[in-house]
Design a protein around this motif. Structure first.
Motif, PDB file in Angstrom:
ATOM      1  N   GLY A   1      -5.518  44.237 -34.342  1.00  0.00           N
ATOM      2  CA  GLY A   1      -5.123  44.019 -35.573  1.00  0.00           C
ATOM      3  C   GLY A   1      -6.475  43.983 -36.411  1.00  0.00           C
ATOM      4  N   THR A   2      -6.299  43.765 -37.813  1.00  0.00           N
ATOM      5  CA  THR A   2      -7.326  43.852 -38.808  1.00  0.00           C
ATOM      6  C   THR A   2      -7.578  42.425 -39.531  1.00  0.00           C
ATOM      7  N   ILE A   3      -6.479  41.573 -39.359  1.00  0.00           N
ATOM      8  CA  ILE A   3      -6.895  40.259 -39.713  1.00  0.00           C
ATOM      9  C   ILE A   3      -6.947  39.441 -38.476  1.00  0.00           C
ATOM     10  N   ARG A   4      -7.846  38.731 -38.089  1.00  0.00           N
ATOM     11  CA  ARG A   4      -8.159  37.607 -36.953  1.00  0.00           C
ATOM     12  C   ARG A   4      -8.267  36.182 -37.506  1.00  0.00           C
ATOM     13  N   PRO A   5      -8.122  35.335 -36.639  1.00  0.00           N
ATOM     14  CA  PRO A   5      -8.500  34.075 -36.944  1.00  0.00           C
ATOM     15  C   PRO A   5      -9.781  33.707 -37.500  1.00  0.00           C
ATOM     16  N   PHE A   6      -9.854  33.203 -38.715  1.00  0.00           N
ATOM     17  CA  PHE A   6     -11.025  32.747 -39.551  1.00  0.00           C
ATOM     18  C   PHE A   6     -11.955  31.644 -38.557  1.00  0.00           C
ATOM     19  N   LEU A   7     -13.065  31.994 -38.326  1.00  0.00           N
ATOM     20  CA  LEU A   7     -13.791  31.070 -37.249  1.00  0.00           C
ATOM     21  C   LEU A   7     -14.265  29.648 -37.932  1.00  0.00           C
ATOM     22  N   ASN A   8     -14.526  29.967 -39.350  1.00  0.00           N
ATOM     23  CA  ASN A   8     -14.892  28.518 -39.781  1.00  0.00           C
ATOM     24  C   ASN A   8     -13.678  28.023 -40.598  1.00  0.00           C
ATOM     25  N   PHE A   9     -12.607  27.800 -39.785  1.00  0.00           N
ATOM     26  CA  PHE A   9     -11.424  27.268 -40.530  1.00  0.00           C
ATOM     27  C   PHE A   9     -11.277  25.803 -40.895  1.00  0.00           C
ATOM     28  N   HIS A  10     -10.877  25.591 -42.228  1.00  0.00           N
ATOM     29  CA  HIS A  10     -11.041  24.148 -42.621  1.00  0.00           C
ATOM     30  C   HIS A  10      -9.603  24.216 -43.558  1.00  0.00           C
ATOM     31  N   ALA A  11      -8.502  23.723 -42.952  1.00  0.00           N
ATOM     32  CA  ALA A  11      -7.315  23.667 -43.674  1.00  0.00           C
ATOM     33  C   ALA A  11      -7.144  22.904 -44.881  1.00  0.00           C
ATOM     34  N   LYS A  12      -7.747  21.775 -45.090  1.00  0.00           N
ATOM     35  CA  LYS A  12      -7.743  20.907 -46.042  1.00  0.00           C
ATOM     36  C   LYS A  12      -8.676  21.791 -47.187  1.00  0.00           C
ATOM     37  N   ARG A  13      -9.823  21.908 -46.899  1.00  0.00           N
ATOM     38  CA  ARG A  13     -10.700  22.666 -47.696  1.00  0.00           C
ATOM     39  C   ARG A  13      -9.955  23.864 -48.404  1.00  0.00           C
ATOM     40  N   ASP A  14      -9.251  24.601 -47.634  1.00  0.00           N
ATOM     41  CA  ASP A  14      -8.458  26.163 -48.228  1.00  0.00           C
ATOM     42  C   ASP A  14      -7.382  25.524 -49.045  1.00  0.00           C
ATOM     43  N   ALA A  15      -6.780  24.498 -48.937  1.00  0.00           N
ATOM     44  CA  ALA A  15      -5.642  24.071 -49.469  1.00  0.00           C
ATOM     45  C   ALA A  15      -6.164  23.704 -50.804  1.00  0.00           C
ATOM     46  N   LEU A  16      -7.195  22.901 -50.832  1.00  0.00           N
ATOM     47  CA  LEU A  16      -7.944  22.193 -51.983  1.00  0.00           C
ATOM     48  C   LEU A  16      -8.114  23.614 -53.089  1.00  0.00           C
ATOM     49  N   ASN A  17      -8.908  24.448 -52.396  1.00  0.00           N
ATOM     50  CA  ASN A  17      -9.275  25.597 -53.164  1.00  0.00           C
ATOM     51  C   ASN A  17      -8.237  26.577 -53.695  1.00  0.00           C
ATOM     52  N   ILE A  18      -7.164  26.624 -52.976  1.00  0.00           N
ATOM     53  CA  ILE A  18      -5.913  27.188 -53.451  1.00  0.00           C
ATOM     54  C   ILE A  18      -5.304  26.649 -54.781  1.00  0.00           C
ATOM     55  N   GLN A  19      -5.315  25.263 -54.607  1.00  0.00           N
ATOM     56  CA  GLN A  19      -4.701  24.375 -55.652  1.00  0.00           C
ATOM     57  C   GLN A  19      -5.325  24.501 -56.813  1.00  0.00           C
ATOM     58  N   ALA A  20      -6.853  24.626 -56.765  1.00  0.00           N
ATOM     59  CA  ALA A  20      -7.426  24.909 -57.967  1.00  0.00           C
ATOM     60  C   ALA A  20      -7.180  26.270 -58.354  1.00  0.00           C
ATOM     61  N   ALA A  21      -7.247  27.069 -57.624  1.00  0.00           N
ATOM     62  CA  ALA A  21      -6.990  28.520 -58.036  1.00  0.00           C
ATOM     63  C   ALA A  21      -5.653  28.969 -58.875  1.00  0.00           C
ATOM     64  N   LEU A  22      -4.576  28.256 -58.306  1.00  0.00           N
ATOM     65  CA  LEU A  22      -3.495  28.098 -58.743  1.00  0.00           C
ATOM     66  C   LEU A  22      -3.369  27.682 -60.162  1.00  0.00           C
ATOM     67  N   GLU A  23      -4.026  26.608 -60.382  1.00  0.00           N
ATOM     68  CA  GLU A  23      -4.146  25.947 -61.711  1.00  0.00           C
ATOM     69  C   GLU A  23      -5.024  26.715 -62.573  1.00  0.00           C
TER      70      GLU A  23
END
Length: 341
Positions: free
Chosen positions: A17-39
């Protein structure tokens, strides 16, 4: 190449596959960044995050987003986005089984049926995966997949589609199967019944032997025999099935998917790329290059040049791989046996 739908954490590192697990994964950080990006309607940030996380990680992000905001991430995407970009990112939020069930549903909705869309999934997925897709389809739409397929197809094509949905492997004798296929197309009106039964119940090794015998007897390829003997949707179905059975060379399914991508139809491209991004998209890309002389990345950039179209950025993210080009070309040409689950 049908990899059983294991959780992405376990699946992606052992596949092509071309998409693989992100090594430095931090769900809360990603969720907050997505929240800001949506706004801010920051499309590039949304694409960067969601196309660089495995499916399992995206499920965790969606749940974390809901915990933080008390809203569904999918609802936020629908509100902030539109068109093909919205469709693509919503597809990335579905589990693999949900997405395949969704694709089957889309192939049957509206005016007319997308026979090629149905065949892509039914021909390339294993019996176990198809059983799981059927269950997921029931959960999502409160409908029976077999019943819906019966309602959207007819005649010999319906028989083929239903046989594919419930395909299982049974032992057969090479000479007996060769004679059955030959007799079926030697009649004044070719009978697709034996072809449907044999092609949906025999393994690739057995079918290779049968087809070698048949081609020797008929002095033409199996594809040519099908082309001459049958017509309409059942001919399309039998030819598609032949391309996806890994007959004569292990690249047949990759070639079939590469040919699907050559159409550059948005729904087809999105479907293949999302469905196979954690399975075997590297092999499909290599096959596409060999088939067309153009990289998939370049072809997509040419087909969808608009800055508002998400595939440009999406493909840029997909271009990243832990394999060198020589490495994945070699592996795709001679994949290890473990890939054929």
């Amino acid at each position: 190449m049908d990899i059983e739908y294991l959780p992405s954490y376990e699946m992606a590192w052992g596949t092509l596959g071309t998409i693989r697990p992100f090594l430095n994964f931090h769900a809360k950080r990603d969720a907050l960044n997505i929240q800001a990006a949506l706004e801010q309607k920051d499309v590039l940030t949304l694409i960067k995050i969601l196309t660089n996380r495995s499916n399992a990680q995206r499920q965790i992000i969606a749940q974390t987003f809901k915990t933080i905001t008390e809203k569904e991430l999918s609802s936020g995407l629908k509100k902030a986005l539109s068109g093909e970009l919205e469709n693509l990112l919503l597809a990335l939020l579905m589990t693999p089984l949900q997405f395949e069930a969704y694709r089957l549903r889309q192939s049957m909705e509206g005016i007319g049926t997308d026979e090629e869309g149905l065949l892509e999934i039914l021909c390339t997925r294993s019996p176990k995966v198809l059983a799981n897709i059927t269950s997921t389809y029931k959960e999502q739409y409160n409908k029976d997949l077999e019943t819906d397929l019966k309602g959207e197809t007819s005649g010999d094509f319906a028989k083929l589609v239903l046989a594919l949905l419930k395909k299982k492997k049974v032992l057969g004798m090479v000479q007996r199967d060769t004679e059955a296929l030959s007799e079926a197309i030697n009649q004044a009106k070719a009978d697709p019944g034996p072809w449907i039964t044999i092609l949906t119940t025999r393994d690739s090794e057995h079918l290779n032997k049968v087809f070698v015998n048949l081609e020797s007897e008929k002095q033409e390829t199996v594809d040519e025999a099908i082309e001459k003997a049958f017509s309409g949707d059942v001919r399309l179905g039998l030819k598609t099935l032949g391309k996806t059975l890994e007959l004569r060379c292990v690249q047949s399914p990759n070639l079939y998917l590469a040919q699907r991508l050559e159409t550059m139809k948005s729904a087809t491209v999105q479907g293949v790329m999302v469905s196979h991004s954690e399975e075997d998209l590297l092999c499909v890309r290599v096959t596409y290059l060999r088939q067309t002389g153009t990289s998939l990345y370049t072809a997509l950039q040419g087909a969808f040049p608009s800055p508002g179209w998400p595939f440009g950025k999406f493909c840029a993210e997909l271009e990243y791989t832990h394999f060198s080009r020589h490495h994945y070309t070699t592996v795709c040409t001679h994949p290890p046996d473990v890939m054929h689950i």
